[in-house]
Every structure is written in structure tokens, then in C-alpha cells.
Design a protein around this motif. Sequence first.
Motif, PDB file in Angstrom:
ATOM      1  N   ASP A 219       4.150  13.804   7.435  1.00 49.89           N
ATOM      2  CA  ASP A 219       3.865  12.903   8.555  1.00 49.89           C
ATOM      3  C   ASP A 219       3.074  11.674   8.119  1.00 49.89           C
ATOM      4  OD1 ASP A 219       5.113  14.537  10.350  1.00 49.89           O
ATOM      5  OD2 ASP A 219       3.277  15.518  11.059  1.00 49.89           O
ATOM      6  N   ASN A 220       3.392  10.545   8.764  1.00 47.73           N
ATOM      7  CA  ASN A 220       2.615   9.298   8.639  1.00 47.73           C
ATOM      8  C   ASN A 220       2.600   8.693   7.232  1.00 47.73           C
ATOM      9  OD1 ASN A 220       1.786   9.182  11.409  1.00 47.73           O
ATOM     10  ND2 ASN A 220       0.422  10.905  10.953  1.00 47.73           N
ATOM     11  N   LEU A 221       3.628   8.995   6.441  1.00 47.64           N
ATOM     12  CA  LEU A 221       3.773   8.364   5.122  1.00 47.64           C
ATOM     13  C   LEU A 221       5.000   7.468   5.132  1.00 47.64           C
ATOM     14  CD1 LEU A 221       3.133  11.073   2.358  1.00 47.64           C
ATOM     15  CD2 LEU A 221       1.581   9.285   3.139  1.00 47.64           C
ATOM     16  N   SER A 222       4.958   6.435   4.304  1.00 44.03           N
ATOM     17  CA  SER A 222       6.088   5.515   4.209  1.00 44.03           C
ATOM     18  C   SER A 222       6.289   5.127   2.751  1.00 44.03           C
ATOM     19  CB  SER A 222       5.760   4.289   5.057  1.00 44.03           C
ATOM     20  OG  SER A 222       6.733   3.310   4.899  1.00 44.03           O
ATOM     21  N   PHE A 223       7.546   5.080   2.315  1.00 42.04           N
ATOM     22  CA  PHE A 223       7.862   4.722   0.929  1.00 42.04           C
ATOM     23  C   PHE A 223       8.920   3.618   0.907  1.00 42.04           C
ATOM     24  CE2 PHE A 223       6.782   9.239   1.056  1.00 42.04           C
ATOM     25  CZ  PHE A 223       5.780   9.320   0.099  1.00 42.04           C
ATOM     26  N   PRO A 224       8.818   2.698  -0.044  1.00 43.72           N
ATOM     27  CA  PRO A 224       9.869   1.679  -0.146  1.00 43.72           C
ATOM     28  C   PRO A 224      11.139   2.255  -0.771  1.00 43.72           C
ATOM     29  CG  PRO A 224       8.247   1.374  -1.897  1.00 43.72           C
ATOM     30  CD  PRO A 224       7.757   2.521  -1.055  1.00 43.72           C
ATOM     31  N   THR A 225      12.273   1.595  -0.526  1.00 45.90           N
ATOM     32  CA  THR A 225      13.512   1.898  -1.257  1.00 45.90           C
ATOM     33  C   THR A 225      13.473   1.082  -2.556  1.00 45.90           C
ATOM     34  OG1 THR A 225      14.727   2.261   0.786  1.00 45.90           O
ATOM     35  CG2 THR A 225      16.040   1.744  -1.157  1.00 45.90           C
ATOM     36  N   ILE A 241       6.613  -3.781   1.799  1.00 48.34           N
ATOM     37  CA  ILE A 241       5.968  -3.047   2.890  1.00 48.34           C
ATOM     38  C   ILE A 241       4.891  -3.939   3.487  1.00 48.34           C
ATOM     39  CG2 ILE A 241       4.475  -1.076   3.437  1.00 48.34           C
ATOM     40  CD1 ILE A 241       6.130   0.672   1.747  1.00 48.34           C
ATOM     41  N   ASP A 242       5.075  -4.310   4.759  1.00 45.21           N
ATOM     42  CA  ASP A 242       4.077  -5.137   5.445  1.00 45.21           C
ATOM     43  C   ASP A 242       2.875  -4.284   5.833  1.00 45.21           C
ATOM     44  OD1 ASP A 242       4.909  -7.875   5.662  1.00 45.21           O
ATOM     45  OD2 ASP A 242       6.600  -7.151   6.866  1.00 45.21           O
ATOM     46  N   GLY A 243       1.702  -4.897   5.782  1.00 48.12           N
ATOM     47  CA  GLY A 243       0.498  -4.177   6.190  1.00 48.12           C
ATOM     48  C   GLY A 243      -0.715  -4.683   5.438  1.00 48.12           C
ATOM     49  N   GLN A 244      -1.777  -3.886   5.442  1.00 47.62           N
ATOM     50  CA  GLN A 244      -3.035  -4.284   4.811  1.00 47.62           C
ATOM     51  C   GLN A 244      -3.536  -3.190   3.875  1.00 47.62           C
ATOM     52  OE1 GLN A 244      -5.021  -4.882   8.690  1.00 47.62           O
ATOM     53  NE2 GLN A 244      -5.530  -6.934   7.982  1.00 47.62           N
ATOM     54  N   PRO A 285      -5.039   6.731  -7.706  1.00 46.04           N
ATOM     55  CA  PRO A 285      -5.323   6.524  -6.280  1.00 46.04           C
ATOM     56  C   PRO A 285      -6.372   5.450  -6.035  1.00 46.04           C
ATOM     57  CG  PRO A 285      -6.455   8.484  -7.037  1.00 46.04           C
ATOM     58  CD  PRO A 285      -5.732   7.919  -8.232  1.00 46.04           C
ATOM     59  N   HIS A 286      -6.114   4.229  -6.537  1.00 48.22           N
ATOM     60  CA  HIS A 286      -7.050   3.159  -6.223  1.00 48.22           C
ATOM     61  C   HIS A 286      -6.528   2.404  -4.993  1.00 48.22           C
ATOM     62  CE1 HIS A 286      -4.842  -0.397  -7.612  1.00 48.22           C
ATOM     63  NE2 HIS A 286      -4.552   0.207  -8.735  1.00 48.22           N
ATOM     64  N   PRO A 287      -7.408   1.704  -4.264  1.00 48.88           N
ATOM     65  CA  PRO A 287      -7.030   1.144  -2.966  1.00 48.88           C
ATOM     66  C   PRO A 287      -5.832   0.199  -3.009  1.00 48.88           C
ATOM     67  CG  PRO A 287      -9.403   1.000  -3.300  1.00 48.88           C
ATOM     68  CD  PRO A 287      -8.829   1.459  -4.591  1.00 48.88           C
ATOM     69  N   GLY A 288      -5.628  -0.497  -4.145  1.00 45.72           N
ATOM     70  CA  GLY A 288      -4.532  -1.452  -4.235  1.00 45.72           C
ATOM     71  C   GLY A 288      -3.151  -0.817  -4.179  1.00 45.72           C
ATOM     72  N   ILE A 292      -1.658   0.073   4.663  1.00 43.98           N
ATOM     73  CA  ILE A 292      -1.627   0.646   6.014  1.00 43.98           C
ATOM     74  C   ILE A 292      -0.815  -0.291   6.895  1.00 43.98           C
ATOM     75  CG2 ILE A 292      -2.983   1.425   7.988  1.00 43.98           C
ATOM     76  CD1 ILE A 292      -5.246   2.021   5.941  1.00 43.98           C
ATOM     77  N   GLN A 293       0.273   0.252   7.427  1.00 46.46           N
ATOM     78  CA  GLN A 293       1.204  -0.553   8.218  1.00 46.46           C
ATOM     79  C   GLN A 293       0.733  -0.696   9.668  1.00 46.46           C
ATOM     80  OE1 GLN A 293       4.576   2.063   6.569  1.00 46.46           O
ATOM     81  NE2 GLN A 293       5.592   0.108   6.951  1.00 46.46           N
ATOM     82  N   ASP A 294       1.339  -1.620  10.385  1.00 49.50           N
ATOM     83  CA  ASP A 294       0.953  -1.844  11.787  1.00 49.50           C
ATOM     84  C   ASP A 294       1.197  -0.608  12.647  1.00 49.50           C
ATOM     85  OD1 ASP A 294       0.112  -4.360  11.208  1.00 49.50           O
ATOM     86  OD2 ASP A 294       1.941  -5.379  11.878  1.00 49.50           O
ATOM     87  N   ASN A 295       2.178   0.217  12.254  1.00 47.36           N
ATOM     88  CA  ASN A 295       2.446   1.440  13.030  1.00 47.36           C
ATOM     89  C   ASN A 295       1.503   2.588  12.642  1.00 47.36           C
ATOM     90  OD1 ASN A 295       3.388   2.235  10.526  1.00 47.36           O
ATOM     91  ND2 ASN A 295       5.543   2.396  11.138  1.00 47.36           N
ATOM     92  N   GLY A 296       0.518   2.296  11.760  1.00 46.18           N
ATOM     93  CA  GLY A 296      -0.476   3.312  11.384  1.00 46.18           C
ATOM     94  C   GLY A 296      -0.063   4.188  10.221  1.00 46.18           C
TER      95      GLY A 296
END
Length: 441
Positions: A219-225, A241-244, A285-288, A292-296
Motif C-alpha cells: 500500500d501507498n508505494l509508487s514506482f516509475p516504469t 514522478i511528480d512530488g516533493q 535510504p537517503h532522503p533524495g 512524496i506525491q500529491d496523492n500521499g
Amino acid sequence: MDSNMKEQESIPTSKVQRAAKFISTGAKVGGNYVKHYAKKVVNPSLSKEVLHDENARDIYNSLSQLKGSALKVAQMMSMDKNILPRAYQDKFTMAQYSAPPLSYPLVVKTFQKHFGKTPDGMFDSFTKSAVNAASIGQVHQASLSEKKLAVKIQYPGVADSVSSDLKLVRPFALRLLNMSEKELDHYMEEVEEKLLEETDYELEVVRSKEISAACGHIDNLSFPTYYEEMSSSRIITMDWIDGQHIREWLASKNPSQEERNRVGQALWDFYHHQVHELKQVHADPHPGNFIIQDNGKLGIIDFGCVKVIPEDFYNGYFSLIKKDLMINEQELNQIFYGLEFISDRDTADEKLYFKAVFKEMISLLGKPFHVDSFDFSNDDYFEQIFQLGDRISNDKMFKKSRQARGSRHGLYVNRTYFGIYNLLNQLQANISTTKPEWLKA
């Protein structure tokens, strides 16, 4: 990325050029020490803060121009908040987000070498300036047939200079990390192996696709193609991937506790599945590396550093994390030998001391596994970890140890967990700490 940051027209790629840069940096650092101690004669109460600031600036500026493995090592060191003075942490953390980018003509040259085409010949649009530049490569935004793409380009010469750079970075590492040569040698082989893998973009695409597919149900994960036909050994093309990044998201969105917990839970579940089910883990696992996408949802954007965890190391390491360590002495000794915490070269006193030290350390790091949920906003817990690290590193028995302690496999596994814990602390997340069935028992 800072749009005022000056682009680099070239990177020193030959061993001689790179060695000369390290030597001149070493001379600057040496000069900083001389200046510091000269001032200290006049003012005995002078602290080392200014010295650390000057050294951190000089080392970071040089490594930024060289790019590659030396800058990556600086980035790794900044993730462990307990091993460097704050000035180094603050400066080296920049390697996670922003290094001076390469100029567009060098980018074009890389494309022509690998595809026989310019970026404009491959894409409908392609940003002339990098949108993000880090230690091993930089990212440009592109588009093709209405698809928004991220194109990662490796800096020239990085792959060829890994081994020689690590030899050159040794004197800095010995001084900054306060390690013995034996300890450093023990781990450098593992670092070199991982850095060489990170420069192999074809391997990264394979691993990215494998792990993305294996974790796609979480749940709540997203990966690029990933697009293999537009990728090569030095270029990767994937969905944008759009987001911050986490820090930007926290600062601009002021997220609720529920939102923080949701992102934190996705992060924990992602690592839980990799470590305990796949036995291979995204070990950077560094922050870069997270958006985090707009959909959370939490987007995972970089699989350059993946640690395959050997079965015997996994069994020994995680058996020590059990809350009530009900293992008989003979079995415990076997695990400690297997994890290289103790060896036949140790005296009876050393064996007793190091067994106690590592039991305490792993028990503390294992605390989130001992409960059903854990509040990572608890700064007292992190203070305990730092205090234990300080106490051990200053202990006479530890200092006079004649050998490296701990399996080299532990280097990236420990780094992974320190990284996750730090990210969860930044998020101030309270999460359900799922664990494998055998660890519950």
C-alpha cells in the motif's frame, strides 16, 4: 536545485588529474590544521568548530568537482549522524541533493557515445540544465509522446575511477572516521563492490524492475516504469514522478500526524518485504531517493545500491534482535563467530566484552521490533543510540582491538536500518512495526 549553481565544463577523469585534486585538498586541510593550532597558542580556549567548518568546506568543494565514489562516501558518512562533527554532516548532506551539474555539451557527448543521437534527436523535449545533480549522476526532465520522463546521466569517468578514488580517499576516511587501517580495509572491499554496481546502469534497470514488481502490492508505494530501449550502461530513462522530497514536503505541507504515519508505514513495509522476503534490499535510504506525491503515495526513484543479504548472515543477525534472547551459550557463540563479532584471536576477556557490547547494541537497535508499534518521534531513543556509540568508541577495550569487528555484510544492512530510522524520525511517524513470524515467536 539551485539555479545559480555554476555548471561544470569538465571533470578530471585521469588518475593523475584526480590524484592532484586530492593532494591539493589534503594540503588545504593540513594548512587549516596549522592555522588552527597557531591560533590556539594565542587563544587556548579556541574550539575546533571553525577548523571543522573550513575542512568540511574544502573537502566538499573538491569532492563535488571530482564527483563519483569519493563524493558518494561523503554522502554515506553524512547519513550516520553519530560519526562526524556537525560541520561535516551539514556540508556532506548536500551530496544527497545538489552537486555542481555538468554542462549540456558534456551531456550531448554522452548521448552521442551511447545512442549515436543527441537528446533532442531522441525526445520531444529535454531540459538543457540538470534538475538534480548528485554524486554519481544527474537528472534531466524530458518528454516523449506526452510522457513525462526522468533521464539519469552518469558523469564521465566515474565508473573507471572507483578503485583509484577509494585509495585516494583513505587518508580522509581514516582521520574523519577514527578507524584503524585494518577496520577500513575490512569494509572498503564491500564499499568498492557496491560502488562499482552503482555505476552499472544496466544492472540498476534490471534490479529496479525486479524489486518494483516484487513490492508492487504494498500500500501507498509508487514506482516509475523503466524504458530499456532508451537506457544504456551510463543512461537510464524512466517515468518522471511528480512530488516533493521528504524535507520539502514536511516544510511546505505541514502534514498531519495521519499523513506522516501513512508515509512512514509505506517506508517500513517496503523495507520489511525486501529484507525478510526478498533477502535483497534498496540499501541507500537517503532522503533524495524518495518522493512524496500529491496523492500521499511514496515514490521510490533510485535502485542503484542494492544489497543481497546472504541467508547465513540474515539468520544470525536477526536472531539476535529477538526481545528475549533465549539462545544457549554454545549457539550464541556460534552466531557471534559467524557475524565476526569475535574470533579465535580474541582473549577470554575480549570475547566477554565484545559479546556484551554487541548484544547491547543489537538489542537497542532492535527495540522497534520488540513492540507492535513504535513512535519514531521519540528523540530519547535516538539519543540512547548516539550515547551508546560514543561510549563504545571511546572505550579502551574497543580502541585497542587489533581487528575489525562485524561481518562486511553488516555494513550496508546497518546503514539501511540507520537510514530508515532517521527518515522515520524526520517524519515523526508512529507506525506498526510488522515483523516476520519467526521473529515474533
